[in-house]
Design an enzyme around this catalytic site. Structure first.
Site, PDB file in Angstrom:
ATOM      1  N   ASP A  91     -23.874  -5.606  15.442  1.00 47.18           N
ATOM      2  CA  ASP A  91     -23.063  -5.407  17.363  1.00 47.18           C
ATOM      3  C   ASP A  91     -23.831  -6.323  18.342  1.00 47.18           C
ATOM      4  OD1 ASP A  91     -20.304  -5.128  16.748  1.00 47.18           O
ATOM      5  OD2 ASP A  91     -20.810  -2.517  17.029  1.00 47.18           O
ATOM      6  N   GLU A 189      -9.030  -1.646  15.199  1.00 47.91           N
ATOM      7  CA  GLU A 189      -9.291  -0.535  15.571  1.00 47.91           C
ATOM      8  C   GLU A 189      -8.342   0.601  16.173  1.00 47.91           C
ATOM      9  OE1 GLU A 189     -13.060   0.379  16.520  1.00 47.91           O
ATOM     10  OE2 GLU A 189     -13.068   2.528  17.266  1.00 47.91           O
TER      11      GLU A 189
HETATM   12  O1  KIV Z   1     -19.555   0.406  16.663  1.00 48.55           O
HETATM   13  C1  KIV Z   1     -19.280   0.999  15.372  1.00 48.55           C
HETATM   14  O2  KIV Z   1     -19.756   1.375  14.533  1.00 48.55           O
HETATM   15  C2  KIV Z   1     -17.982   0.488  15.684  1.00 48.55           C
HETATM   16  C3  KIV Z   1     -16.922  -0.059  13.902  1.00 48.55           C
HETATM   17  C4  KIV Z   1     -16.427   1.760  14.591  1.00 48.55           C
HETATM   18  C5  KIV Z   1     -15.782  -0.794  14.348  1.00 48.55           C
HETATM   19  O3  KIV Z   1     -18.009  -0.967  16.251  1.00 48.55           O
END
Ligand code: KIV
Length: 271
Positions: A91, A189
């Protein structure tokens, strides 16, 4: 005669796209450390997401907003070291892609410092240009629509998104935009299952659902939630595959008793 086990092939973003074409479901879980990543990889997971949910389950923050690029780099590099086979996606945290130039700089830095395979960014039309530019730099990008936790202060709640027609139509448009911008996948989500199924049918890009029903091309859960390490978190979409909170608490209580009662270590456990 030697028994030859063929080496498992590394999963790439193209593998996920091919899986969608074949109708084969994609499995994804989060991980934030070397040991967990190795377990997931050995168990045959297709993809590991180093989510900024690390903010909640690893660092104890209320939201994902405080997460930094430097923190994500530590988690993602650890996961990459534990992974041979699965596709590792990291991310990009809140505030690290507010414009294309900043987004590219941070994307390159995360790729170089972690060795991960791809990045995930939250948002729709407002980030489509940034997504396109990062993809043009040769970096695979996954999108994230619906409940986007980095915008919690805008939403004010973690409730289901896109129940109203206007928001559902915007989500559909955003999914097309992200797909056209070059995303190799999109997380959906906490949106109605019918909407997620419609998005999935309309775009060639694999969709990965969390609280978005069975019509998505794959599913993702936060590892702490599905293993039952988090005690108080029970959203409707979550299936618990273990109760590690009880197992771990029991083990620690037993250890405390054993130490206090001079039962541990015993003769065989010393030099
Ligand atoms: O940060 C995370 O774990 C996510 C998932 C919930 C898709 O973005």
């Amino acid at each position: 005669m030697s028994v030859h086990t063929p080496a498992k092939k590394k999963i790439t973003v193209q593998t996920l796209i091919d899986m969608k074409r074949r109708g084969e479901k994609i499995s994804m879980l989060t991980a934030y450390d070397f040991t967990t990543a190795r377990i997931l990889d050995e168990a045959g997971i297709d993809s590991i997401l180093v989510g900024d949910s690390a903010a909640n389950v690893m660092a104890g923050y209320e939201t994902t907003v405080p997460m930094t690029v430097d923190e994500m780099i530590v988690y993602a590099a650890s996961v990459v070291r534990g992974t041979e086979h699965a596709l590792v996606i990291c991310d990009m945290p809140f505030g690290s892609y507010t414009n294309p130039t900043q987004g590219i700089d941070n994307a390159v830095r995360i790729m170089q410092k972690t060795g991960c395979d791809a990045l995930k960014l939250e948002g729709g039309a407002e980030i489509a240009d940034t997504v396109r530019k990062i993809v043009e730099m040769g970096i695979p990008v996954m999108g994230h629509l619906g409940l986007t936790p980095q915008s919690i202060h805008k939403f004010g709640t973690y409730a289901v998104r896109a129940k109203e027609e206007a928001e559902a139509e915007k989500l559909l448009r955003d999914a097309h935009l992200l797909s056209e911008a070059g995303c190799f996948g999109i997380v959906l989500e906490k949106i109605p299952a019918a909407l997620a199924a419609r998005v999935t049918a309309e775009i060639p890009t694999p969709t990965i659902g969390i609280g978005a029903g069975a019509g998505c091309d794959g599913q993702v859960l936060v590892i702490h939630d599905m293993l039952g390490i988090n005690k108080g978190f029970s959203p409707r979409f979550l299936r618990r595959y273990a109760d590690l909170h009880t197992v771990m608490t029991g083990a620690v209580e037993q250890y405390v008793r054993d130490v206090k009662e001079c039962d541990f270590p015993n003769e065989k456990e010393q030099y």
